[in-house]
Design a protein around this motif. Structure first.
Motif, PDB file in Angstrom:
ATOM      1  N   THR A 138       0.847  -1.187   0.101  1.00 22.75           N
ATOM      2  CA  THR A 138      -0.098  -0.029   0.202  1.00 22.75           C
ATOM      3  C   THR A 138       0.845   1.393   0.099  1.00 22.75           C
ATOM      4  N   GLU A 139       0.500   2.117  -0.777  1.00 21.24           N
ATOM      5  CA  GLU A 139       1.046   3.604  -0.744  1.00 21.24           C
ATOM      6  C   GLU A 139       1.315   3.973   0.601  1.00 21.24           C
ATOM      7  N   PRO A 140       2.464   4.589   0.867  1.00 19.12           N
ATOM      8  CA  PRO A 140       2.689   4.983   2.537  1.00 19.12           C
ATOM      9  C   PRO A 140       1.936   5.984   2.736  1.00 19.12           C
ATOM     10  N   PRO A 141       1.155   6.262   3.804  1.00 18.12           N
ATOM     11  CA  PRO A 141       0.411   7.504   4.199  1.00 18.12           C
ATOM     12  C   PRO A 141       1.268   8.672   4.494  1.00 18.12           C
ATOM     13  N   ALA A 142       0.753   9.667   4.116  1.00 15.30           N
ATOM     14  CA  ALA A 142       1.273  10.910   4.593  1.00 15.30           C
ATOM     15  C   ALA A 142       1.131  11.309   6.097  1.00 15.30           C
ATOM     16  N   ARG A 143       0.011  11.125   6.587  1.00 18.35           N
ATOM     17  CA  ARG A 143      -0.259  11.209   8.222  1.00 18.35           C
ATOM     18  C   ARG A 143      -1.173  10.002   8.668  1.00 18.35           C
ATOM     19  N   GLN A 144      -1.051   9.637  10.005  1.00 14.58           N
ATOM     20  CA  GLN A 144      -1.847   8.717  10.492  1.00 14.58           C
ATOM     21  C   GLN A 144      -2.187   9.281  11.944  1.00 14.58           C
ATOM     22  N   SER A 145      -3.361   8.697  12.387  1.00  9.67           N
ATOM     23  CA  SER A 145      -3.969   9.252  13.756  1.00  9.67           C
ATOM     24  C   SER A 145      -4.855   8.146  14.357  1.00  9.67           C
ATOM     25  N   LEU A 146      -5.286   8.110  15.290  1.00 10.45           N
ATOM     26  CA  LEU A 146      -6.402   7.066  15.729  1.00 10.45           C
ATOM     27  C   LEU A 146      -7.697   7.861  16.037  1.00 10.45           C
ATOM     28  N   VAL A 147      -8.803   6.950  15.655  1.00  9.60           N
ATOM     29  CA  VAL A 147     -10.038   7.771  15.986  1.00  9.60           C
ATOM     30  C   VAL A 147     -10.833   6.532  16.341  1.00  9.60           C
ATOM     31  N   TYR A 148     -11.774   6.999  17.332  1.00 12.01           N
ATOM     32  CA  TYR A 148     -12.610   6.045  17.991  1.00 12.01           C
ATOM     33  C   TYR A 148     -14.018   6.395  17.468  1.00 12.01           C
ATOM     34  N   LEU A 149     -14.445   5.097  16.873  1.00 15.85           N
ATOM     35  CA  LEU A 149     -15.951   5.169  16.252  1.00 15.85           C
ATOM     36  C   LEU A 149     -16.833   4.736  17.229  1.00 15.85           C
ATOM     37  N   PRO A 150     -18.109   5.338  17.677  1.00 20.13           N
ATOM     38  CA  PRO A 150     -18.948   4.433  18.179  1.00 20.13           C
ATOM     39  C   PRO A 150     -19.840   3.702  17.528  1.00 20.13           C
ATOM     40  N   LEU A 151     -19.849   2.563  17.738  1.00 21.82           N
ATOM     41  CA  LEU A 151     -20.416   1.410  16.755  1.00 21.82           C
ATOM     42  C   LEU A 151     -21.385   0.554  17.586  1.00 21.82           C
ATOM     43  N   TYR A 152     -22.202   0.289  16.868  1.00 21.64           N
ATOM     44  CA  TYR A 152     -23.604  -0.591  17.514  1.00 21.64           C
ATOM     45  C   TYR A 152     -23.379  -2.101  16.808  1.00 21.64           C
ATOM     46  N   PHE A 153     -23.435  -2.926  17.637  1.00 24.60           N
ATOM     47  CA  PHE A 153     -23.165  -4.398  16.773  1.00 24.60           C
ATOM     48  C   PHE A 153     -24.663  -4.871  17.258  1.00 24.60           C
ATOM     49  N   LEU A 154     -25.390  -5.302  16.004  1.00 19.73           N
ATOM     50  CA  LEU A 154     -26.787  -5.534  16.072  1.00 19.73           C
ATOM     51  C   LEU A 154     -27.065  -7.051  15.615  1.00 19.73           C
ATOM     52  N   ASP A 155     -27.633  -7.967  16.706  1.00 24.16           N
ATOM     53  CA  ASP A 155     -28.122  -9.283  16.030  1.00 24.16           C
ATOM     54  C   ASP A 155     -29.827  -9.170  16.024  1.00 24.16           C
ATOM     55  N   TYR A 156     -29.999  -9.480  14.884  1.00 17.04           N
ATOM     56  CA  TYR A 156     -31.430  -9.377  14.576  1.00 17.04           C
ATOM     57  C   TYR A 156     -32.022 -10.493  13.522  1.00 17.04           C
ATOM     58  N   SER A 157     -33.269 -10.840  13.400  1.00 19.55           N
ATOM     59  CA  SER A 157     -33.854 -11.697  12.720  1.00 19.55           C
ATOM     60  C   SER A 157     -35.061 -10.997  12.016  1.00 19.55           C
ATOM     61  N   CYS A 158     -35.195 -11.277  10.595  1.00 20.59           N
ATOM     62  CA  CYS A 158     -36.359 -10.587   9.762  1.00 20.59           C
ATOM     63  C   CYS A 158     -36.902 -11.689   9.096  1.00 20.59           C
ATOM     64  N   VAL A 159     -38.347 -12.105   9.394  1.00 23.67           N
ATOM     65  CA  VAL A 159     -38.996 -12.880   8.746  1.00 23.67           C
ATOM     66  C   VAL A 159     -38.495 -14.471   9.121  1.00 23.67           C
ATOM     67  N   GLY A 160     -37.857 -14.533  10.139  1.00 23.22           N
ATOM     68  CA  GLY A 160     -37.007 -15.850  10.276  1.00 23.22           C
ATOM     69  C   GLY A 160     -35.784 -15.940   9.624  1.00 23.22           C
ATOM     70  N   ILE A 161     -35.094 -14.947   8.850  1.00 21.43           N
ATOM     71  CA  ILE A 161     -33.716 -14.782   8.470  1.00 21.43           C
ATOM     72  C   ILE A 161     -32.982 -14.262   9.529  1.00 21.43           C
ATOM     73  N   PRO A 162     -31.954 -14.774   9.969  1.00 18.67           N
ATOM     74  CA  PRO A 162     -31.195 -14.144  10.941  1.00 18.67           C
ATOM     75  C   PRO A 162     -30.068 -13.016  10.283  1.00 18.67           C
ATOM     76  N   GLY A 163     -29.681 -12.072  10.929  1.00 16.74           N
ATOM     77  CA  GLY A 163     -28.754 -11.151  10.401  1.00 16.74           C
ATOM     78  C   GLY A 163     -27.917 -10.447  11.406  1.00 16.74           C
ATOM     79  N   ARG A 164     -26.897  -9.856  10.874  1.00 12.51           N
ATOM     80  CA  ARG A 164     -25.977  -8.888  11.837  1.00 12.51           C
ATOM     81  C   ARG A 164     -25.743  -7.638  11.177  1.00 12.51           C
ATOM     82  N   ALA A 165     -25.574  -6.613  11.984  1.00 13.66           N
ATOM     83  CA  ALA A 165     -25.294  -5.292  11.307  1.00 13.66           C
ATOM     84  C   ALA A 165     -24.523  -4.641  12.117  1.00 13.66           C
TER      85      ALA A 165
END
Length: 239
Positions: A138-165
């Motif tokens: 990969t091309e060497p980056p010009a800058r790097q930093s650390l970013v915290y993302l607030p993420l929700y991890f959801l398990d669900y079922s829709c009409v009997g079909i399981p899913g994740r998001a």
């Protein structure tokens, strides 16, 4: 080991590679990776599971989902991500945390103000080293930093079909982690459309031919009763 603050350049004595530091001069927060200070950011966000589920429902509905997802489980985490900025103006987010869910889909940096991580935040440190975050070649980056993302991890079922998001709490963007298509709304059978059209035509004809209101009302009532019985019979045969 002496490192420079990536924000103001002030020297700072770093004891380890993984500890988080706060510059006493500019109040920026940074982490030390490979002997270099990297700024660390977060977004102002308060956990709200209802908004996350609402964002998921909106995505599934846009895909033609037949019903609202059934909530199976959910989790919320502040996930550290390496943010690489390249000379051509491109940017790339790479999760810096090993998750039991497996690899995350390609994430995009949401719009909003990047804030320095507060000292009392208690966010988890990155687990994936900066040196191995990008694929070889990969091309060497010009800058790097650390970013915290607030993420929700959801398990669900829709009409009997399981899913994740995964839903980003900043812009409420939902990433579906399963390849199963969302259940589609069932189309109205052509026979039902024909029956409804026929009954509508009969009602219009009765309105045009019968001038007297009592006769017209009686004809409408008989037509509606007959249509109800006929549709019920058709639905029973299809069941």
């Amino acid at each position: 080991m002496t490192v420079s603050c990536p924000q103001c350049g002030a020297p700072h004595e770093a004891l380890t590679e993984t500890r988080f530091y706060r510059c006493p001069f500019c109040s920026s927060s940074f982490t030390v990776q490979e002997g270099t200070g990297l700024l660390e950011y977060c977004f102002a966000h308060r956990r709200d599971d209802r908004l996350a589920w609402s964002a998921l429902e909106g995505v599934l509905e846009a895909r033609g989902s037949a019903a609202a997802p059934e909530r199976v489980g959910g989790d919320f985490r502040q996930v550290p991500c390496w943010l690489f900025s390249f000379a051509n103006g491109g940017r790339r987010l790479v999760p810096a945390l090993s998750l039991s869910w497996g690899p995350l889909p390609p994430l995009t940096l949401p719009g909003g103000d990047l804030l320095f991580v507060p000292a009392e935040a208690g966010f988890p440190p990155p687990e994936i080293p900066l040196a191995t975050a990008l694929p070889p070649g990969t091309e060497p980056p010009a800058r790097q930093s650390l970013v915290y993302l607030p993420l929700y991890f959801l398990d669900y079922s829709c009409v009997g079909i399981p899913g994740r998001a995964v839903v980003c709490g900043v812009d409420r963007k939902a990433y579906l982690l399963d390849d199963a298509p969302a259940p589609r709304r069932q189309a109205v059978p052509l026979a039902h459309v024909a029956l409804i059209g026929a009954f509508a035509a009969v009602l219009v004809a009765e309105a045009l031919l019968l001038r007297r209101i009592p006769f017209r009302a009686a004809a409408f009532a008989a037509t509606l009763a007959g249509s109800y019985l006929l549709l019920r019979l058709v639905l029973q045969r299809e069941a």
